[in-house]
Design a protein around this motif. Sequence first.
Motif, short mmCIF file in Angstrom:
data_model
loop_
_atom_site.label_atom_id
_atom_site.label_comp_id
_atom_site.label_asym_id
_atom_site.label_seq_id
_atom_site.Cartn_x
_atom_site.Cartn_y
_atom_site.Cartn_z
N GLY A 33 -1.68 -10.89 -8.52
CA GLY A 33 -2.18 -10.93 -7.15
C GLY A 33 -1.60 -9.81 -6.30
N ILE A 34 -0.32 -9.52 -6.52
CA ILE A 34 0.32 -8.40 -5.81
C ILE A 34 -0.33 -7.08 -6.20
CG2 ILE A 34 2.47 -7.09 -5.62
CD1 ILE A 34 3.96 -9.78 -5.82
N VAL A 35 -0.55 -6.89 -7.50
CA VAL A 35 -1.15 -5.64 -7.98
C VAL A 35 -2.58 -5.48 -7.44
CG1 VAL A 35 -1.96 -4.45 -10.06
CG2 VAL A 35 0.29 -5.53 -10.03
N VAL A 36 -3.36 -6.55 -7.48
CA VAL A 36 -4.74 -6.48 -6.99
C VAL A 36 -4.77 -6.26 -5.49
CG1 VAL A 36 -6.86 -7.85 -6.70
CG2 VAL A 36 -5.72 -7.77 -8.90
N GLY A 37 -3.82 -6.83 -4.76
CA GLY A 37 -3.73 -6.61 -3.31
C GLY A 37 -3.45 -5.16 -2.96
N VAL A 38 -2.50 -4.54 -3.67
CA VAL A 38 -2.19 -3.13 -3.42
C VAL A 38 -3.36 -2.24 -3.82
CG1 VAL A 38 -0.68 -1.22 -4.12
CG2 VAL A 38 0.31 -3.45 -3.60
N ALA A 39 -3.94 -2.49 -4.99
CA ALA A 39 -5.06 -1.67 -5.44
C ALA A 39 -6.26 -1.82 -4.50
CB ALA A 39 -5.46 -2.07 -6.86
N GLY A 40 -6.53 -3.04 -4.08
CA GLY A 40 -7.64 -3.27 -3.16
C GLY A 40 -7.42 -2.61 -1.82
N ALA A 41 -6.18 -2.61 -1.34
CA ALA A 41 -5.88 -1.97 -0.07
C ALA A 41 -6.13 -0.46 -0.13
CB ALA A 41 -4.43 -2.24 0.33
N LEU A 42 -5.85 0.13 -1.27
CA LEU A 42 -6.08 1.57 -1.41
C LEU A 42 -7.55 1.90 -1.63
CD1 LEU A 42 -3.00 2.40 -3.66
CD2 LEU A 42 -3.26 2.84 -1.20
N VAL A 43 -8.23 1.09 -2.43
CA VAL A 43 -9.63 1.37 -2.79
C VAL A 43 -10.58 1.09 -1.63
CG1 VAL A 43 -11.51 0.58 -4.28
CG2 VAL A 43 -9.29 1.09 -5.25
N GLN A 44 -10.34 0.02 -0.87
CA GLN A 44 -11.31 -0.37 0.16
C GLN A 44 -11.45 0.68 1.24
OE1 GLN A 44 -10.85 -1.52 3.56
NE2 GLN A 44 -8.67 -1.05 3.55
N GLY A 45 -10.41 1.41 1.53
CA GLY A 45 -10.51 2.45 2.55
C GLY A 45 -11.00 3.78 2.01
N ALA A 46 -10.83 4.00 0.71
CA ALA A 46 -11.18 5.29 0.13
C ALA A 46 -12.68 5.46 -0.07
CB ALA A 46 -10.46 5.47 -1.20
N TRP A 47 -13.34 4.44 -0.54
CA TRP A 47 -14.78 4.54 -0.86
C TRP A 47 -15.55 3.45 -0.13
CZ3 TRP A 47 -12.42 4.02 -6.17
CH2 TRP A 47 -11.98 5.25 -6.63
N PHE A 48 -15.69 3.58 1.15
CA PHE A 48 -16.41 2.56 1.91
C PHE A 48 -17.90 2.76 1.74
CE2 PHE A 48 -18.30 0.64 5.65
CZ PHE A 48 -17.67 -0.58 5.64
N PRO A 49 -18.71 1.79 1.56
CA PRO A 49 -18.51 0.35 1.40
C PRO A 49 -18.32 -0.09 -0.04
CG PRO A 49 -20.84 0.72 1.62
CD PRO A 49 -20.16 2.07 1.70
N GLY A 50 -18.54 0.83 -1.00
CA GLY A 50 -18.40 0.45 -2.41
C GLY A 50 -16.98 0.04 -2.76
N GLY A 51 -16.00 0.70 -2.20
CA GLY A 51 -14.61 0.33 -2.47
C GLY A 51 -14.27 -1.04 -1.93
N LEU A 52 -14.82 -1.38 -0.78
CA LEU A 52 -14.60 -2.70 -0.21
C LEU A 52 -15.18 -3.78 -1.12
CD1 LEU A 52 -13.77 -4.62 2.11
CD2 LEU A 52 -16.00 -4.14 3.13
N LEU A 53 -16.40 -3.57 -1.58
CA LEU A 53 -17.03 -4.53 -2.49
C LEU A 53 -16.28 -4.63 -3.81
CD1 LEU A 53 -20.78 -3.70 -1.84
CD2 LEU A 53 -19.46 -5.63 -0.96
N LEU A 54 -15.81 -3.49 -4.32
CA LEU A 54 -15.04 -3.49 -5.56
C LEU A 54 -13.71 -4.23 -5.39
CD1 LEU A 54 -14.79 -2.40 -8.47
CD2 LEU A 54 -13.70 -0.38 -7.49
N ALA A 55 -13.04 -4.01 -4.26
CA ALA A 55 -11.76 -4.68 -4.00
C ALA A 55 -11.95 -6.19 -3.87
CB ALA A 55 -11.12 -4.12 -2.74
#
Length: 139
Positions: A33-55
């Motif tokens: 959960g910690i790893v997915v939280g950090v990865a999601g935090a980085l991805v969601q802002g990088a590739w909006f909106p696809g990164g948000l959906l992926l996270a």
Amino acid sequence: MSVPDGRGSMLAQPLKPPSAGRIAAYLGLFLLGIVVGVAGALVQGAWFPGGLLLALAGAAGLFYGGSRATGSRAGAVAPAAGWVVTVVLLTASRPEGDFLFGAGGGSYLFLLGGMALSVICATLGQGRRPGGDGVRLGK
């Protein structure tokens, strides 16, 4: 008072303490959960909106997968707890003024959407059912 088919008492049975393997599984899910939280935090802002959906899809997959893997709702709560703790700590600004989340709609959707997904997956998770087989209607 006994159950008609002779399986024993209808009174609630005491819970057994979790085994060492189950505790290790919950700890591993918390760390994931910690790893997915950090990865999601980085991805969601990088590739909006696809990164948000992926996270959000990654978080939902971990929460629901943890529930299915352990066969209990605690399997969804453990990674969700790691995810929430991580994301909340990442939202705090530092004394230097640095922060990971910008004040935008995508970051709020990630925070609130992830929390909603954790509740949904914990609710959908397999809980303990009395009687084992479930309720049978009719014959």
